[in-house]
Scaffold this active site. Structure first.
Site, PDB file in Angstrom:
ATOM      1  N   CYS A  19       0.833  -1.196   0.000  1.00 42.27           N
ATOM      2  CA  CYS A  19       0.000   0.000   0.000  1.00 42.27           C
ATOM      3  C   CYS A  19       0.874   1.254   0.000  1.00 42.27           C
ATOM      4  O   CYS A  19       1.478   1.589  -1.014  1.00 42.27           O
ATOM      5  CB  CYS A  19      -0.977  -0.045   1.171  1.00 42.27           C
ATOM      6  SG  CYS A  19      -2.359   1.104   1.015  1.00 42.27           S
ATOM      7  N   GLU A  32      -1.109  -9.005   4.750  1.00 40.29           N
ATOM      8  CA  GLU A  32      -0.865  -9.268   6.171  1.00 40.29           C
ATOM      9  C   GLU A  32      -2.121  -9.137   7.014  1.00 40.29           C
ATOM     10  O   GLU A  32      -2.207  -9.684   8.115  1.00 40.29           O
ATOM     11  CB  GLU A  32       0.242  -8.343   6.701  1.00 40.29           C
ATOM     12  CG  GLU A  32      -0.153  -6.909   6.937  1.00 40.29           C
ATOM     13  CD  GLU A  32      -0.236  -6.062   5.677  1.00 40.29           C
ATOM     14  OE1 GLU A  32      -0.589  -4.869   5.793  1.00 40.29           O
ATOM     15  OE2 GLU A  32       0.046  -6.576   4.583  1.00 40.29           O
ATOM     16  N   HIS A  41      -3.163  -5.281   1.284  1.00 38.50           N
ATOM     17  CA  HIS A  41      -2.572  -5.710   2.553  1.00 38.50           C
ATOM     18  C   HIS A  41      -2.780  -7.207   2.754  1.00 38.50           C
ATOM     19  O   HIS A  41      -3.748  -7.621   3.388  1.00 38.50           O
ATOM     20  CB  HIS A  41      -3.229  -4.970   3.723  1.00 38.50           C
ATOM     21  CG  HIS A  41      -3.025  -3.505   3.759  1.00 38.50           C
ATOM     22  ND1 HIS A  41      -1.978  -2.916   4.426  1.00 38.50           N
ATOM     23  CD2 HIS A  41      -3.742  -2.494   3.210  1.00 38.50           C
ATOM     24  CE1 HIS A  41      -2.060  -1.595   4.296  1.00 38.50           C
ATOM     25  NE2 HIS A  41      -3.113  -1.320   3.559  1.00 38.50           N
TER      26      HIS A  41
END
Length: 210
Positions: free
Chosen positions: A84, A180, A178
């Site tokens: 990002c 994660e 994202h």
């Protein structure tokens, strides 16, 4: 597959979702280190630049004297993964940056900030990624998109409308989303594989003055 050993990987810890990346790296057996100073950067074999506010991370990187050391590490071949805002920081060109905004660069791409709208326009999708056997659960939060790529950039993933959202150039990776946030670790695994390949090639120079 991640090779054996315990690579030491930095997460740029100036602003953004640092803890999520630390957890992802540690789940893969890496030693994750918060990087706020050039001396800390000099101890790691690779770096993650997390999501957050790209203009804020840019200003803090310059304030803490990290911009030039990160640029030098990238030029020396250090593997780096940006998510990002991290993708924006790795881009050579920002189409709509705020006045005075800079990047560390390295990826021969042009990015557009907040390309999918504001926070309320955040979304999740299953995304096909080149080299991955199954789709990635991708979370987009005020995400950028890649609007131009250079000849050495590989496009790893695009949305159905053609928007480029994941790229690789050599040892540099960037995603507009994202992984994660959903526990997806394959991009971090790829980063560790790039670190291992660099170490095997004898090009690693961790600990040198930055």
């Amino acid at each position: 597959m991640v090779t054996s050993g315990m690579p030491r990987v930095g997460v740029l810890a100036l602003q953004g979702d640092v803890r999520e990346h630390v957890r992802s790296l540690e789940a893969l057996g890496a030693e994750a280190v918060a990087v706020r100073r050039p001396a800390e950067l000099a101890t790691v074999s690779g770096l993650v630049i997390p999501g957050g506010e790209s203009s804020v991370i840019d200003k803090l990187a310059r304030t803490f004297g990290l911009q030039q050391p990160i640029r030098a590490a990238i030029a020396d071949g250090m593997p780096v993964y940006g998510t990002c805002a991290g993708l924006i920081l790795l881009a050579d060109r920002i189409a709509d940056g705020i006045r005075g905004q800079e990047s560390v660069g390295g990826l021969d791409i042009t990015v557009q900030r907040n390309a999918f709208g504001s926070q309320i326009d955040s979304f999740e999708t299953q995304l096909e990624v080149a080299g991955f056997d199954t789709p990635v659960s991708a979370t987009f939060i005020r995400a950028p998109r890649v609007v131009q790529t250079g000849p050495e950039v590989d496009v790893l993933a695009s949305l159905p409308d053609g928007a480029i959202v994941a790229v690789r150039q050599g040892a540099l990776l960037g995603t507009a989303f994202h992984p994660e946030m959903s526990g997806e670790t394959r991009f971090h695994e790829l980063l560790l594989d790039l670190i291992a390949a660099r170490e095997l090639s004898g090009c690693r120079d961790v600990g040198a003055a930055g």
